[in-house]
Each structure stands twice: as C-alpha cells, then as structure tokens.
Design an enzyme around this catalytic site. Structure first.
Site, PDB file in Angstrom:
ATOM      1  N   ARG A  38     -13.220 -67.110  -4.810  1.00  0.00           N
ATOM      2  CA  ARG A  38     -12.529 -66.059  -5.564  1.00  0.00           C
ATOM      3  C   ARG A  38     -11.754 -66.623  -6.754  1.00  0.00           C
ATOM      4  NH1 ARG A  38     -11.700 -60.916  -2.952  1.00  0.00           N
ATOM      5  NH2 ARG A  38     -13.505 -60.657  -1.619  1.00  0.00           N
ATOM      6  N   ARG A  42      -7.909 -61.081  -9.305  1.00  0.00           N
ATOM      7  CA  ARG A  42      -6.691 -60.442  -9.791  1.00  0.00           C
ATOM      8  C   ARG A  42      -5.510 -61.369 -10.017  1.00  0.00           C
ATOM      9  NH1 ARG A  42      -6.874 -56.013  -5.241  1.00  0.00           N
ATOM     10  NH2 ARG A  42      -7.753 -57.877  -4.312  1.00  0.00           N
ATOM     11  N   ARG A  51      -9.936 -55.703 -16.100  1.00  0.00           N
ATOM     12  CA  ARG A  51      -9.866 -54.644 -15.072  1.00  0.00           C
ATOM     13  C   ARG A  51      -9.102 -53.406 -15.549  1.00  0.00           C
ATOM     14  NH1 ARG A  51     -10.500 -52.095 -11.673  1.00  0.00           N
ATOM     15  NH2 ARG A  51      -9.807 -52.551  -9.578  1.00  0.00           N
ATOM     16  N   ASP A  87     -20.207 -58.714  -6.096  1.00  0.00           N
ATOM     17  CA  ASP A  87     -19.541 -58.455  -4.824  1.00  0.00           C
ATOM     18  C   ASP A  87     -20.555 -58.479  -3.692  1.00  0.00           C
ATOM     19  OD1 ASP A  87     -16.763 -57.670  -3.694  1.00  0.00           O
ATOM     20  OD2 ASP A  87     -18.228 -56.489  -2.594  1.00  0.00           O
ATOM     21  N   TYR A 163     -20.175 -54.507   7.698  1.00  0.00           N
ATOM     22  CA  TYR A 163     -19.675 -53.538   6.711  1.00  0.00           C
ATOM     23  C   TYR A 163     -20.450 -52.223   6.777  1.00  0.00           C
ATOM     24  CZ  TYR A 163     -16.353 -56.473   4.209  1.00  0.00           C
ATOM     25  OH  TYR A 163     -15.273 -57.227   3.871  1.00  0.00           O
TER      26      TYR A 163
HETATM   27  O1  CP3 Z   1     -14.723 -65.561  -8.408  1.00  0.00           O
HETATM   28  C1  CP3 Z   1     -15.078 -64.887  -7.431  1.00  0.00           C
HETATM   29  O2  CP3 Z   1     -15.305 -65.387  -6.311  1.00  0.00           O
HETATM   30  C2  CP3 Z   1     -15.220 -63.411  -7.631  1.00  0.00           C
HETATM   31  C3  CP3 Z   1     -16.520 -62.837  -7.224  1.00  0.00           C
HETATM   32  C4  CP3 Z   1     -16.466 -62.188  -5.859  1.00  0.00           C
HETATM   33  C5  CP3 Z   1     -15.957 -60.891  -5.582  1.00  0.00           C
HETATM   34  N1  CP3 Z   1     -16.220 -60.596  -4.278  1.00  0.00           N
HETATM   35  C6  CP3 Z   1     -15.301 -59.973  -6.553  1.00  0.00           C
HETATM   36  C7  CP3 Z   1     -14.250 -59.085  -6.021  1.00  0.00           C
HETATM   37  C8  CP3 Z   1     -16.982 -62.695  -4.664  1.00  0.00           C
HETATM   38  C9  CP3 Z   1     -17.602 -64.057  -4.390  1.00  0.00           C
HETATM   39  C10 CP3 Z   1     -16.829 -61.682  -3.685  1.00  0.00           C
HETATM   40  C11 CP3 Z   1     -17.328 -61.810  -2.302  1.00  0.00           C
HETATM   41  C12 CP3 Z   1     -16.854 -60.878  -1.279  1.00  0.00           C
HETATM   42  N2  CP3 Z   1     -16.657 -59.532  -1.387  1.00  0.00           N
HETATM   43  C13 CP3 Z   1     -16.631 -61.226   0.061  1.00  0.00           C
HETATM   44  C14 CP3 Z   1     -16.877 -62.592   0.646  1.00  0.00           C
HETATM   45  C15 CP3 Z   1     -15.807 -63.520   0.248  1.00  0.00           C
HETATM   46  C16 CP3 Z   1     -14.763 -63.706   1.261  1.00  0.00           C
HETATM   47  O3  CP3 Z   1     -13.595 -63.576   0.858  1.00  0.00           O
HETATM   48  O4  CP3 Z   1     -15.055 -64.021   2.412  1.00  0.00           O
HETATM   49  C17 CP3 Z   1     -16.214 -60.089   0.749  1.00  0.00           C
HETATM   50  C18 CP3 Z   1     -15.824 -60.027   2.195  1.00  0.00           C
HETATM   51  C19 CP3 Z   1     -16.246 -59.027  -0.173  1.00  0.00           C
HETATM   52  C20 CP3 Z   1     -15.938 -57.587   0.070  1.00  0.00           C
HETATM   53  C21 CP3 Z   1     -14.753 -57.194  -0.691  1.00  0.00           C
HETATM   54  N3  CP3 Z   1     -14.726 -57.006  -2.068  1.00  0.00           N
HETATM   55  C22 CP3 Z   1     -13.459 -56.900  -0.205  1.00  0.00           C
HETATM   56  C23 CP3 Z   1     -13.051 -57.029   1.249  1.00  0.00           C
HETATM   57  C24 CP3 Z   1     -12.679 -56.549  -1.310  1.00  0.00           C
HETATM   58  C25 CP3 Z   1     -11.264 -56.040  -1.324  1.00  0.00           C
HETATM   59  C26 CP3 Z   1     -10.341 -57.197  -1.219  1.00  0.00           C
HETATM   60  C27 CP3 Z   1      -9.037 -56.925  -1.908  1.00  0.00           C
HETATM   61  O5  CP3 Z   1      -8.320 -57.917  -2.028  1.00  0.00           O
HETATM   62  O6  CP3 Z   1      -8.765 -55.794  -2.343  1.00  0.00           O
HETATM   63  C28 CP3 Z   1     -13.471 -56.652  -2.462  1.00  0.00           C
HETATM   64  C29 CP3 Z   1     -13.025 -56.387  -3.841  1.00  0.00           C
HETATM   65  C30 CP3 Z   1     -13.224 -57.504  -4.827  1.00  0.00           C
HETATM   66  N4  CP3 Z   1     -14.390 -58.181  -5.027  1.00  0.00           N
HETATM   67  C31 CP3 Z   1     -12.268 -57.985  -5.767  1.00  0.00           C
HETATM   68  C32 CP3 Z   1     -12.909 -58.970  -6.519  1.00  0.00           C
HETATM   69  C33 CP3 Z   1     -12.327 -59.769  -7.655  1.00  0.00           C
HETATM   70  C34 CP3 Z   1     -10.835 -57.515  -5.932  1.00  0.00           C
HETATM   71  C35 CP3 Z   1     -10.790 -56.093  -6.289  1.00  0.00           C
HETATM   72  C36 CP3 Z   1     -10.633 -55.688  -7.739  1.00  0.00           C
HETATM   73  O7  CP3 Z   1     -10.788 -56.430  -8.739  1.00  0.00           O
HETATM   74  O8  CP3 Z   1     -10.342 -54.499  -7.880  1.00  0.00           O
END
Ligand code: CP3
Length: 360
Positions: A38, A42, A51, A87, A163
């Site tokens: 990640r 944010r 964003r 994602d 999921y």
């Molecule tokens: O640099 C990076 O790694 C960003 C790319 C990335 C995102 N999601 C963007 C994202 C990656 C590699 C992911 C993978 C992802 N998505 C996982 C596996 C990684 C892990 O942590 O084990 C999972 C479980 C998800 C599903 C997911 N997406 C969740 C649970 C959430 C909400 C989490 C939160 O903190 O709100 C997301 C949203 C998400 N995906 C964000 C980002 C940058 C944050 C939300 C936003 O920008 O509005």
C-alpha cells in the site's frame, strides 16, 4: 576496466535485471531491495489530491491516473519496485458481482454469493474487461523501463471468495466457512472459476510488462492448517504455478500465517510474504531457505520515534543475515495517517545497510 551500467551488465553479474527481481529469484544483489505494501494510498498527500477529484474505482479504471499514482508514490519514496495501483476486488465485476467502496467501511458487495446457483451464475469469460489494469501497467513499465521492478497483483482464490460470500470484510468468516463445509461442490466450483478468471487477469498483466505477480491471500490466516490444506491450498497452488509458467516470479502473501507458512511454501511460490508476528529468521526457517521472503516490519512502527524505527529495521536486516532472497517490506499495508517521512526514512536505512558476505 569494464564499465558496467546497472541493468545492462554481463549475464550472471549482480547487475543483470532489477535488484528487486533478482532478490525474488534469490540471486545476489548489491543491497536489499525495499518497497511497501500500500505504498500509494491515503497517507500520501499526492494521492489525496487525486482522490479529491476521482473515486477509487475511477482511478483504477483510468490508466493515466492509475499509472500516475503508481509512479508518483514509487518516485517519491525511492523504492525498488512499483506495485500497480488497482484493487483486489476488481475481478468481481466481470464475474457479475457489483460492489462499491463506502467511505470508512471498506468494500461492499451488493448481492453476495451464498448458494450453488449463485456460484453457477458467475461468469468467467469476461476477464478481458480488466484490460484497463494492463494499460496502466504498460504506462508504468514504459516510464521505469528496467530501473524498477513492476509488480502486478491479484487476490488469492480463498481471499476473493471470502469477499464474494461475506459481501465485504468479516470478523469470523461464518458465511464463507459455512459454504465451504456444507456445500463442498459449490465451494470448489467457486474456486475453479476464480482460478480461471485470475489466470486470464494475470496473463493480461504479465503481457503488459509486469515483472512479478503478487498474490494477496490477505485473510488466509482465518483458516486452521487443516482447513487451509483441505479447502484453499490447491487453488492457490494452481494459480501460483500457472503464473510462474508465464515466465515471472510469484510472491504469495498472507497475514497471521505463522501456522501456515510451511504449507504456503508448498505452492511453489518464489517468494513468501511475511507478517510481523514472528521474527524474520524463524519465519524464514519455516518457509524454507529455498524460497525468498518479503517483510516484515509492523506497519505501525512507522509511528514510532526514529530511533525505535531504526532499531526495528536493523533487527530485520540482521535476522535476514545477508542471505540471498530478502526483500524488505512491511508485514501488512501502510495505514492512513502514517507519516510519509518515516516511510522515506526506512528506504534510506535499508539502502544504507551493508550486506556482508552474502550467501544463499
Ligand atoms: O500502493 C498500493 O498498494 C495501492 C494499490 C492497492 C489498493 N488495494 C488500492 C486501495 C492494493 C495493492 C490493494 C489491495 C487490496 N485491496 C487488498 C490486499 C492488500 C492487503 O492489505 O492485504 C485488500 C484486502 C483490498 C480490499 C480493500 N480495498 C479494502 C479492504 C479497502 C478499504 C480499506 C480502507 O482502509 O478503507 C480497499 C480500498 C482501497 N484500495 C484504498 C486504496 C488506496 C483506500 C481507499 C481509498 O482511496 O478511498
């Protein structure tokens, strides 16, 4: 004397290929490669700016934006690899499941999969719709050339199935495990469909220029070893092997996996991603030294004073013992609010660490 330019050295020298890809293959490197789970997100002002004008899904679906966010984070931090901005849940849409991200709540799947009929209705012929991710990878690869490793990724079958069935995140995975135990035929049909779609999705990413694929089995730690072996392992193993046959190394990552590492390594993944709950040397022994490992700083250490942060970073590097095949990373993703300066400081600490008498 021969002048060697990084990335163009004689075959077999420590200059062939990126530092990150070499470490995935357990080849010698001049210094330990580092990147962060990640790393674009944010916690970073630049990402928050983008964003303000676009939703998460819009960023994922517009290759120029996804590439920009990926490149900006990797450049700012000075890391050795760039993970494509996307994602985990994107493949649900071409399979016929609508989802959205609700502020502060994470992903919500509107009509979760609960029955054999729901599994039967899932489509596997539309992975091509995910081509926007491939287009973003092409842009990132064009930008970095061989300078950095480019990481494509997908979810592992178990984690994505959870999921789809829970309809979002979960504490106890009751619906998932219920389907798994009570409807084994539907469960295995679901995992088969996921493997088919994820294979096509990874193929798009590799063809577009991904050097490595990371498979996120983020929630596999919810399973006992017996259940992992019986219900999840085989689908992960098949996915790992089919991606490796595309010619790229695979990183297989999960959280709370101390009891599962040995079995996870049996997938044949080149690299096993470690969470922070075990010391790196103990975890690596469990994985086996014939695999590379990635990890394993607690992401919340990034909130500690720099002296403590440095102690923890150095401890991990010491435990890696200059063995070939260590990629420095966190044990899970950077959380919102993390000071970006701490992340930059870790890159510097890892890059300044001198490997000694590196060995396999
Ligand atoms: O640099 C990076 O790694 C960003 C790319 C990335 C995102 N999601 C963007 C994202 C990656 C590699 C992911 C993978 C992802 N998505 C996982 C596996 C990684 C892990 O942590 O084990 C999972 C479980 C998800 C599903 C997911 N997406 C969740 C649970 C959430 C909400 C989490 C939160 O903190 O709100 C997301 C949203 C998400 N995906 C964000 C980002 C940058 C944050 C939300 C936003 O920008 O509005």
């Amino acid at each position: 004397m021969e002048t060697i330019v990084e990335g163009f050295g004689p075959a077999g020298s420590i200059f062939e290929g990126s530092r990150f890809v070499r470490a995935c293959l357990r080849k010698p490197v001049d210094r330990t490669p580092v990147w962060f789970l990640r790393q674009a997100g944010r916690y970073m002002q630049e990402y928050r700016e983008v964003r303000k004008h676009h939703t998460l899904i819009e960023i994922c679906k517009k290759p120029e934006l996804a590439a920009e966010v990926t490149i900006t984070a990797a450049e700012r931090l000075g890391v050795d690899a760039a993970i494509i901005f996307a994602d985990l849940l994107l493949p649900l849409e071409p399979m016929g499941l609508d989802f959205e991200f609700q502020a502060g709540e994470g992903p919500v799947v509107h009509h979760p999969v609960r029955t054999a009929a729901d599994v039967k209705a899932l489509r596997i012929d539309r992975a091509g719709e995910l081509v926007y991710v491939a287009q973003a990878i092409e842009k990132v690869a064009g930008h970095f050339k061989d300078r950095l490793g480019i990481i494509g990724f997908c979810g592992a079958p178990y984690t994505l199935a959870s999921y789809m069935i829970e309809g979002g995140g979960s504490r106890n995975y009751v619906e998932t495990k219920q389907l798994m135990y009570r409807s084994p035929a539907a469960w295995s049909a679901l995992l088969d469909k996921l493997v088919a779609v994820l294979t096509a999705y990874c193929r798009l990413q590799v063809d577009a220029g991904a050097d490595v694929i990371q498979i996120f089995d983020s929630w596999v730690g919810s399973l006992s070893l017996s259940d992992y072996r019986e219900y999840a392992f085989e689908a992960s193993r098949r996915l790992v092997q089919v991606v490796q046959a595309m010619g790229v190394p695979v990183i297989y990552f999960g959280v709370e996996t101390a009891g599962l590492l040995e079995q996870m390594a049996q997938t044949g993944a080149d690299v096993i991603g470690l969470d922070w709950r075990q010391p790196l040397d103990v975890a690596w022994r469990n994985v086996g030294h014939s695999h590379a490992v990635q990890g394993n700083l607690d992401p919340i250490t990034l909130y500690a004073p720099v002296e403590i942060l440095e102690q923890r970073v150095r401890e991990i590097l010491r435990l890696a013992n200059s063995r070939h095949g260590h990629i420095f990373n966190l044990g899970h993703g950077i959380v919102p609010g993390t000071p970006v300066e701490s992340v930059e400081a870790v890159v510097k600490m890892v890059h300044e660490f001198r490997l000694e008498g590196a060995h396999g």
